[in-house]
Design an enzyme around this catalytic site. Structure first.
Site, PDB file in Angstrom:
ATOM      1  N   CYS A  51      27.573 -25.221  -7.574  1.00  0.00           N
ATOM      2  CA  CYS A  51      26.244 -25.772  -7.880  1.00  0.00           C
ATOM      3  C   CYS A  51      25.621 -24.935  -9.003  1.00  0.00           C
ATOM      4  O   CYS A  51      26.148 -23.879  -9.384  1.00  0.00           O
ATOM      5  CB  CYS A  51      25.365 -25.685  -6.639  1.00  0.00           C
ATOM      6  N   HIS A 108      21.778 -16.479  -2.684  1.00  0.00           N
ATOM      7  CA  HIS A 108      21.079 -16.612  -1.390  1.00  0.00           C
ATOM      8  C   HIS A 108      19.785 -15.829  -1.326  1.00  0.00           C
ATOM      9  O   HIS A 108      19.000 -16.021  -0.408  1.00  0.00           O
ATOM     10  CB  HIS A 108      21.888 -15.970  -0.258  1.00  0.00           C
ATOM     11  N   CYS A 157      18.786 -17.892  -6.447  1.00  0.00           N
ATOM     12  CA  CYS A 157      18.630 -19.261  -6.933  1.00  0.00           C
ATOM     13  C   CYS A 157      17.144 -19.642  -6.923  1.00  0.00           C
ATOM     14  O   CYS A 157      16.437 -19.342  -5.948  1.00  0.00           O
ATOM     15  CB  CYS A 157      19.414 -20.198  -6.018  1.00  0.00           C
ATOM     16  N   GLU A 165      20.515 -16.149   3.785  1.00  0.00           N
ATOM     17  CA  GLU A 165      19.407 -16.851   3.118  1.00  0.00           C
ATOM     18  C   GLU A 165      18.204 -16.950   4.055  1.00  0.00           C
ATOM     19  O   GLU A 165      17.049 -16.736   3.650  1.00  0.00           O
ATOM     20  CB  GLU A 165      19.856 -18.257   2.691  1.00  0.00           C
TER      21      GLU A 165
HETATM   22 FE1  F3S Z   1      23.210 -23.810  -4.924  1.00  0.00          FE
HETATM   23 FE2  F3S Z   1      20.787 -22.938  -5.143  1.00  0.00          FE
HETATM   24 FE3  F3S Z   1      21.275 -25.101  -3.808  1.00  0.00          FE
HETATM   25  S1  F3S Z   1      22.578 -21.711  -4.820  1.00  0.00           S
HETATM   26  S2  F3S Z   1      23.312 -24.821  -2.943  1.00  0.00           S
HETATM   27  S3  F3S Z   1      21.540 -24.840  -6.029  1.00  0.00           S
HETATM   28  S4  F3S Z   1      19.881 -23.494  -3.247  1.00  0.00           S
END
Ligand code: F3S
Length: 295
Positions: A12, A72, A94, A124
């Site tokens: 992702c 996380h 993220c 997380e």
């Molecule tokens: Fe990836 Fe961020 Fe979602 S690490 S799974 S885009 S919360």
């Protein structure tokens, strides 16, 4: 036999970003540390270690170094300890996770109790919880709702939960509350992977879900696919046996947000080889159905 890959699969945006930040930092030739594994994938962690990006298990173990915070996120006290120990911090949390920290903090500041939906043992969720106060609670999907402080509540979800789990919690809570604030903090990449995997599972007689066994979002995909068809979860192609795939008509592949492209390609190539086909691929974009994400 057809073999298809769910339209949204593999790394992702948040994982890509964290890896890139770590790789950029390692370019200088200095040893780089990550607090915990950068992604839940043992093979990739080893590849990163070979490039000088090492894992340390705890913030207390590292001083005067360059430390990458993984996607996380970490707890408030871990962040403080890293700073106190004189480390240079590269924050690869993220942005979807950072938003949950902000929401927990804001709710607590405005005097409303927070209930986090998620796995209480997942880093997380532990990180999210650290931004709350003594009344901030965590409930795992399907578990009994803990005793609440009053009749006002704010619900914030782990980013990798399913919308069904969030809906289920909200419908259980609402009848007993005067005020319920709900933030849908399930990230786009997670919901895209879940929808695409479920859609493929409905049309497959076997789903192979690829990814680390400790990866929360990969395990969630495997559980979801198993609702629709026979499903197996493998970390690498080595775990896949010929008898698993022989005689199938439509095999679907799905991969969690921390599964590297090479692992997906290896699983696909092994399946088509078992089926006697010679058209091996080198990129996931060559596997039917997969669609590169724009974000
Ligand atoms: Fe990836 Fe961020 Fe979602 S690490 S799974 S885009 S919360």
């Amino acid at each position: 036999m057809t073999v298809s890959l769910a339209r949204h699969s593999g790394f992702c945006f948040g994982v890509r970003r964290a890896i890139q930040l770590a790789l950029d930092a390692a370019q200088g030739g200095q040893e780089i540390f990550t607090l915990g594994e950068l992604i839940h994938n043992p093979q990739y962690v080893q590849q990163m270690a070979d490039l000088g990006i090492k894992v340390v298990p705890s913030a207390a173990d590292i001083h005067d170094s360059i430390v990458v915070i993984r996607s996380h996120g970490i707890t408030k006290s871990e962040l403080q300890q890293l700073t106190d120990n004189g480390n240079t911090i590269i924050d690869a949390t993220c942005p979807y996770v950072s938003r949950t920290h902000d929401l927990v903090r804001e709710a607590v500041t405005s005097g409303i109790q927070v209930l986090i939906l998620g796995d209480p043992k997942h880093p997380e969720v532990i990180g999210m919880h650290s931004y709350g106060d003594q009344d901030t609670l965590v409930v795992a999907p399907g578990d009994e709702i803990p005793k609440l402080r009053d009749n006002r509540l704010c619900v914030i979800s782990q980013t990798t939960q399913t919308i069904e789990n969030l809906n289920d919690l909200v419908s259980k809570l609402l009848p007993d509350l005067l005020e319920l604030r709900v933030f849908n903090t399930i990230c786009l990449a997670t919901s895209q992977r879940q929808q695409a995997s479920a859609c493929l599972a409905k049309n497959s007689d076997l789903m192979v879900v690829i990814g680390g066994r400790h990866s929360s979002n990969t395990r969630m995909l495997a559980r979801l696919c198993a609702q629709y068809t026979e499903t197996i979860h493998v970390e690498t192609e080595a775990e896949l046996k010929a008898e698993d795939v022989m005689g199938r008509q439509n095999i679907g592949l799905a991969a969690g947000a921390s599964t590297p492209e090479e692992t997906i390609v290896s699983v696909y190539n092994k399946i088509i080889k078992i089926n006697g086909e010679l058209d091996a691929v080198t990129r996931i974009s060559e596997i039917p159905l997969f669609k590169e994400e724009s974000c």
